[in-house]
Design an enzyme around this catalytic site. Structure first.
Site, PDB file in Angstrom:
ATOM      1  N   HIS A  96       0.833  -1.211   0.000  1.00  0.00           N
ATOM      2  CA  HIS A  96       0.000   0.000   0.000  1.00  0.00           C
ATOM      3  C   HIS A  96       0.867   1.261   0.000  1.00  0.00           C
ATOM      4  O   HIS A  96       0.488   2.302  -0.498  1.00  0.00           O
ATOM      5  CB  HIS A  96      -0.896   0.041   1.233  1.00  0.00           C
ATOM      6  CG  HIS A  96      -1.759  -1.174   1.381  1.00  0.00           C
ATOM      7  ND1 HIS A  96      -2.737  -1.500   0.475  1.00  0.00           N
ATOM      8  CD2 HIS A  96      -1.769  -2.156   2.320  1.00  0.00           C
ATOM      9  CE1 HIS A  96      -3.332  -2.630   0.854  1.00  0.00           C
ATOM     10  NE2 HIS A  96      -2.762  -3.042   1.966  1.00  0.00           N
ATOM     11  N   HIS A 121       5.394   6.495   7.067  1.00  0.00           N
ATOM     12  CA  HIS A 121       5.102   6.064   5.696  1.00  0.00           C
ATOM     13  C   HIS A 121       4.640   7.283   4.896  1.00  0.00           C
ATOM     14  O   HIS A 121       4.421   8.355   5.469  1.00  0.00           O
ATOM     15  CB  HIS A 121       4.021   4.969   5.683  1.00  0.00           C
ATOM     16  CG  HIS A 121       2.734   5.433   6.274  1.00  0.00           C
ATOM     17  ND1 HIS A 121       2.405   5.229   7.595  1.00  0.00           N
ATOM     18  CD2 HIS A 121       1.708   6.139   5.750  1.00  0.00           C
ATOM     19  CE1 HIS A 121       1.228   5.773   7.841  1.00  0.00           C
ATOM     20  NE2 HIS A 121       0.784   6.339   6.740  1.00  0.00           N
ATOM     21  N   HIS A 123       2.271   9.004   1.405  1.00  0.00           N
ATOM     22  CA  HIS A 123       1.169   8.935   0.437  1.00  0.00           C
ATOM     23  C   HIS A 123       1.535   9.870  -0.707  1.00  0.00           C
ATOM     24  O   HIS A 123       2.065  10.954  -0.472  1.00  0.00           O
ATOM     25  CB  HIS A 123      -0.134   9.396   1.085  1.00  0.00           C
ATOM     26  CG  HIS A 123      -0.522   8.571   2.288  1.00  0.00           C
ATOM     27  ND1 HIS A 123      -1.323   7.464   2.205  1.00  0.00           N
ATOM     28  CD2 HIS A 123      -0.193   8.692   3.597  1.00  0.00           C
ATOM     29  CE1 HIS A 123      -1.489   6.937   3.410  1.00  0.00           C
ATOM     30  NE2 HIS A 123      -0.817   7.665   4.279  1.00  0.00           N
ATOM     31  N   GLU A 134      -2.829  13.686   1.486  1.00  0.00           N
ATOM     32  CA  GLU A 134      -4.154  13.268   1.972  1.00  0.00           C
ATOM     33  C   GLU A 134      -4.922  14.483   2.465  1.00  0.00           C
ATOM     34  O   GLU A 134      -6.041  14.734   2.050  1.00  0.00           O
ATOM     35  CB  GLU A 134      -3.987  12.222   3.078  1.00  0.00           C
ATOM     36  CG  GLU A 134      -3.310  10.963   2.546  1.00  0.00           C
ATOM     37  CD  GLU A 134      -3.816   9.706   3.205  1.00  0.00           C
ATOM     38  OE1 GLU A 134      -3.531   9.533   4.403  1.00  0.00           O
ATOM     39  OE2 GLU A 134      -4.498   8.900   2.533  1.00  0.00           O
ATOM     40  N   HIS A 147       3.578  10.610   7.046  1.00  0.00           N
ATOM     41  CA  HIS A 147       2.930  10.389   8.343  1.00  0.00           C
ATOM     42  C   HIS A 147       3.893   9.698   9.295  1.00  0.00           C
ATOM     43  O   HIS A 147       4.429   8.647   8.968  1.00  0.00           O
ATOM     44  CB  HIS A 147       1.684   9.515   8.170  1.00  0.00           C
ATOM     45  CG  HIS A 147       0.565  10.225   7.478  1.00  0.00           C
ATOM     46  ND1 HIS A 147      -0.475   9.570   6.880  1.00  0.00           N
ATOM     47  CD2 HIS A 147       0.331  11.555   7.309  1.00  0.00           C
ATOM     48  CE1 HIS A 147      -1.309  10.466   6.367  1.00  0.00           C
ATOM     49  NE2 HIS A 147      -0.835  11.674   6.604  1.00  0.00           N
ATOM     50  N   THR A 228      -6.090   6.665   7.959  1.00  0.00           N
ATOM     51  CA  THR A 228      -6.603   6.948   6.610  1.00  0.00           C
ATOM     52  C   THR A 228      -6.614   5.687   5.748  1.00  0.00           C
ATOM     53  O   THR A 228      -6.888   5.756   4.554  1.00  0.00           O
ATOM     54  CB  THR A 228      -5.763   8.041   5.915  1.00  0.00           C
ATOM     55  OG1 THR A 228      -4.415   7.566   5.790  1.00  0.00           O
ATOM     56  CG2 THR A 228      -5.784   9.342   6.700  1.00  0.00           C
ATOM     57  N   THR A 229      -6.290   4.547   6.358  1.00  0.00           N
ATOM     58  CA  THR A 229      -6.360   3.255   5.658  1.00  0.00           C
ATOM     59  C   THR A 229      -7.186   2.304   6.521  1.00  0.00           C
ATOM     60  O   THR A 229      -7.309   2.520   7.722  1.00  0.00           O
ATOM     61  CB  THR A 229      -4.951   2.646   5.479  1.00  0.00           C
ATOM     62  OG1 THR A 229      -4.328   2.534   6.760  1.00  0.00           O
ATOM     63  CG2 THR A 229      -4.092   3.496   4.574  1.00  0.00           C
TER      64      THR A 229
END
Ligand SMILES: *[C@@H]1O[C@H](CO)[C@@H](O)[C@H](O)[C@H]1NC(C)=O
Ligand SMILES: *[C@@H]1O[C@H](CO)[C@@H](O)[C@H](O)[C@H]1NC(C)=O
Length: 350
Positions: A96, A121, A123, A134, A147, A228-229
């Protein structure tokens, strides 16, 4: 990986610990899977992960009418973020995103509880539309978002216990935009070639993680939201820094937007790891606290007040001018009238 600088025993211990954390953070329920596109895309998340369709969801858009200045928000104090280069972080492609495990010696001090770091991690978007942050500000996406995830170590023994608790997590979010080359981000990005495919792992020598943050740690948005996942637990105290950091166009497009896959190396249908950001969520009745005065709002208010004052002044001046003119005309009439009157009188007398 350099065998010289790294002991195999430590590596094995870290791997075991890491895999334990990995499992628990991802919390696959009944082996269900999720993705950002296709049949398991985010519209379907709530079916397998009910919290994703629930309240207090993230990310959100920061716009003026939900922001509230809060004088009690202090600059964040980060402890133990400067990690020695003899220690190593573990970097993993989890299908992901790319996730880097952090050390329990790293924590945030001045929140209501002590929050201990567990992983970071990213995005991001894609090379044609590098708008993959995000959180958004007044509807605007940034290129990417970092994040840094922490758990409440005052109340819970580990991230697994904390992840679904309302006061369980604190995440620091850093907005990333395009600018000059960023040597600090390169300390992670340069290892992405070793985690190109799902489940691949690499080691990153320790460095000062604070270098990944903007200089100003005192200006941020603060609100209560969610992962957010999936499973989207509403357990996150969010701190989104106001000032973005910059990475170069090349770093963004070559490292983030084109280098990675969600799939394993032998997969017959390779899936590029792009656009791994969640849509903006409803904000309902919530407010976002901000630690900084709204410079823009303030100047708009000032400009409006100034504008009104100028308009009033002009109106007053015009009115006065008109009055003066009228007075002068009246005066003229007053002066002439008797003259005419006199003349009239005279003529009448004549
Ligand atoms: C997982 O399976 C169990 C047993 O079938 C069920 O009770 C539970 O609700 C399932 N969880 C989810 C999230 O679907
Ligand atoms: C971080 O640690 C290194 C090595 O101990 C040191 O050289 C460096 O100055 C430290 N950085 C900060 C910001 O304290």
């Amino acid at each position: 990986m350099s065998a010289k600088s790294f002991s195999i025993v430590t590596a094995a211990a870290m791997l075991i610990l890491f895999q334990k954390t990995q499992l628990s953070v991802q919390a696959p329920l009944n082996g269900s899977k999720w993705s950002y596109i296709g049949p398991d895309g985010e519209k379907t998340w709530p079916k397998k992960y009910p919290f994703c369709g629930g309240v207090f969801q993230s990310p959100i858009d920061f716009h003026n009418d939900i922001l509230q200045y809060d004088t009690t928000l202090l600059p964040l104090e980060l402890v133990g973020y400067n990690v020695s280069s003899t220690d190593h972080f573990m970097l993993t492609n989890n299908g992901h995103s790319v996730r880097m495990s952090l050390f329990p010696t790293m924590h945030i001090r001045n929140l209501p509880f002590q929050y201990t770091a567990t992983q970071l991690h990213l995005h991001w978007g894609n090379r044609n539309k590098p708008e993959g942050s995000e959180h958004t500000v007044s509807g605007r996406h940034f290129a990417a978002e970092l994040h840094i995830v922490h758990y409440n170590s005052d109340k819970y023994p580990d991230v697994t216990a904390a992840i679904d608790k309302s006061d369980g997590l604190a995440v620091l979010a850093i907005l990333i935009e395009i600018g000059p080359f960023n040597p600090s981000y390169e300390k992670i990005f340069s290892h992405f070639q070793n985690v190109k495919y799902k489940d691949q792992v690499a080691l990153v020598p320790g460095f000062d993680i604070q270098e990944l943050l903007p200089d100003q740690l005192d200006e941020y948005y603060r609100y209560e939201g969610s992962l957010t996942t999936p499973p989207c637990y509403p357990s996150v105290l969010w701190t989104v820094f106001r000032h973005p950091v910059k990475v170069s166009q090349e770093q963004a497009s070559l490292t983030l937007e084109t280098a990675l896959y969600c799939t394993q190396p032998n997969d017959p249908a390779p899936l590029e790891m792009v656009n791994n950001f969640r849509d903006i969520q409803e904000f309902d009745e919530r407010l976002v606290s901000v630690s900084f005065r709204q410079g823009v709002v303030l100047s708009v208010v000032l400009a409006s007040v100034l504008g009104v004052i100028i308009m009033l002044a002009v109106a007053f001046w015009l009115l006065r001018k008109k009055n003066c003119k009228k007075e002068r005309e009246d005066n003229r009439r007053v002066i002439y009238k008797p003259a005419f009157d006199k003349e009239d009188d005279n003529t009448s007398k004549v």
